[in-house]
Design an enzyme around this catalytic site. Structure first.
Site, mmCIF file in Angstrom:
data_model
loop_
_atom_site.group_PDB
_atom_site.id
_atom_site.type_symbol
_atom_site.label_atom_id
_atom_site.label_comp_id
_atom_site.label_asym_id
_atom_site.label_seq_id
_atom_site.Cartn_x
_atom_site.Cartn_y
_atom_site.Cartn_z
ATOM 1 N N HIS A 76 107.733 62.092 -33.508
ATOM 2 C CA HIS A 76 107.736 61.385 -32.225
ATOM 3 C C HIS A 76 106.296 61.189 -31.724
ATOM 4 O O HIS A 76 105.940 60.104 -31.239
ATOM 5 C CB HIS A 76 108.560 62.190 -31.214
ATOM 6 C CG HIS A 76 108.688 61.589 -29.869
ATOM 7 N ND1 HIS A 76 109.346 60.397 -29.645
ATOM 8 C CD2 HIS A 76 108.243 62.013 -28.663
ATOM 9 C CE1 HIS A 76 109.301 60.115 -28.346
ATOM 10 N NE2 HIS A 76 108.637 61.087 -27.732
ATOM 11 N N GLN A 78 103.551 61.023 -33.542
ATOM 12 C CA GLN A 78 102.914 60.019 -34.387
ATOM 13 C C GLN A 78 103.354 58.614 -33.984
ATOM 14 O O GLN A 78 102.550 57.680 -33.963
ATOM 15 C CB GLN A 78 103.234 60.281 -35.861
ATOM 16 C CG GLN A 78 102.584 61.521 -36.421
ATOM 17 C CD GLN A 78 101.077 61.430 -36.407
ATOM 18 O OE1 GLN A 78 100.406 62.265 -35.836
ATOM 19 N NE2 GLN A 78 100.518 60.418 -37.020
ATOM 20 N N HIS A 80 104.321 57.696 -30.969
ATOM 21 C CA HIS A 80 103.627 57.403 -29.705
ATOM 22 C C HIS A 80 102.185 56.979 -29.954
ATOM 23 O O HIS A 80 101.687 56.031 -29.332
ATOM 24 C CB HIS A 80 103.635 58.632 -28.782
ATOM 25 C CG HIS A 80 104.774 58.655 -27.838
ATOM 26 N ND1 HIS A 80 104.795 57.935 -26.681
ATOM 27 C CD2 HIS A 80 105.941 59.325 -27.884
ATOM 28 C CE1 HIS A 80 105.920 58.156 -26.040
ATOM 29 N NE2 HIS A 80 106.643 58.996 -26.758
#
Length: 110
Positions: A76, A78, A80
């Site tokens: 998650h 990465q 973002h």
């Protein structure tokens, strides 16, 4: 909290800061405040640089043969980070467009 989660949440936070700054830069440019837009893009870049440094540390650890646990929160984070980088890049291009089009400079009466 485990260090792996702390790093992931740090990446999420820095990426979120970068994305927010980039979006605010677009609003500033649309409103004619190009100096503020560039300042905000610089802030976005600073947040992304910090996040990228942490990401690089993870990659280097993996390259040294150290186990880097991959969990959904890191994935998650990465996601973002990648999204924030794309938003920053597009925001920078659009600020250039606003600048080139000669967007009227906002006044305090606007």
């Amino acid at each position: 909290m485990d260090e792996e989660y702390a790093i992931a949440f740090e990446l999420i936070s820095q990426a979120g800061d970068a994305r927010s700054s980039a979006m605010l830069a677009l609003r500033a440019a649309r409103g004619g405040d190009l100096p503020e837009a560039w300042r905000l893009l610089a802030a976005a870049e600073s947040s992304l640089a910090a996040a990228h440094q942490r990401q690089t540390e993870l990659v280097q650890s993996e390259a040294r043969g150290e186990r880097v646990p991959v969990n959904i929160i890191l994935v998650h984070a990465q996601d973002h980070l990648t999204s924030a980088m794309t938003v920053r890049d597009l925001a920078e291009e659009l600020v250039h467009v606003y600048e080139r089009l000669g967007v009227p400079v906002a006044t305090s009466a606007d």
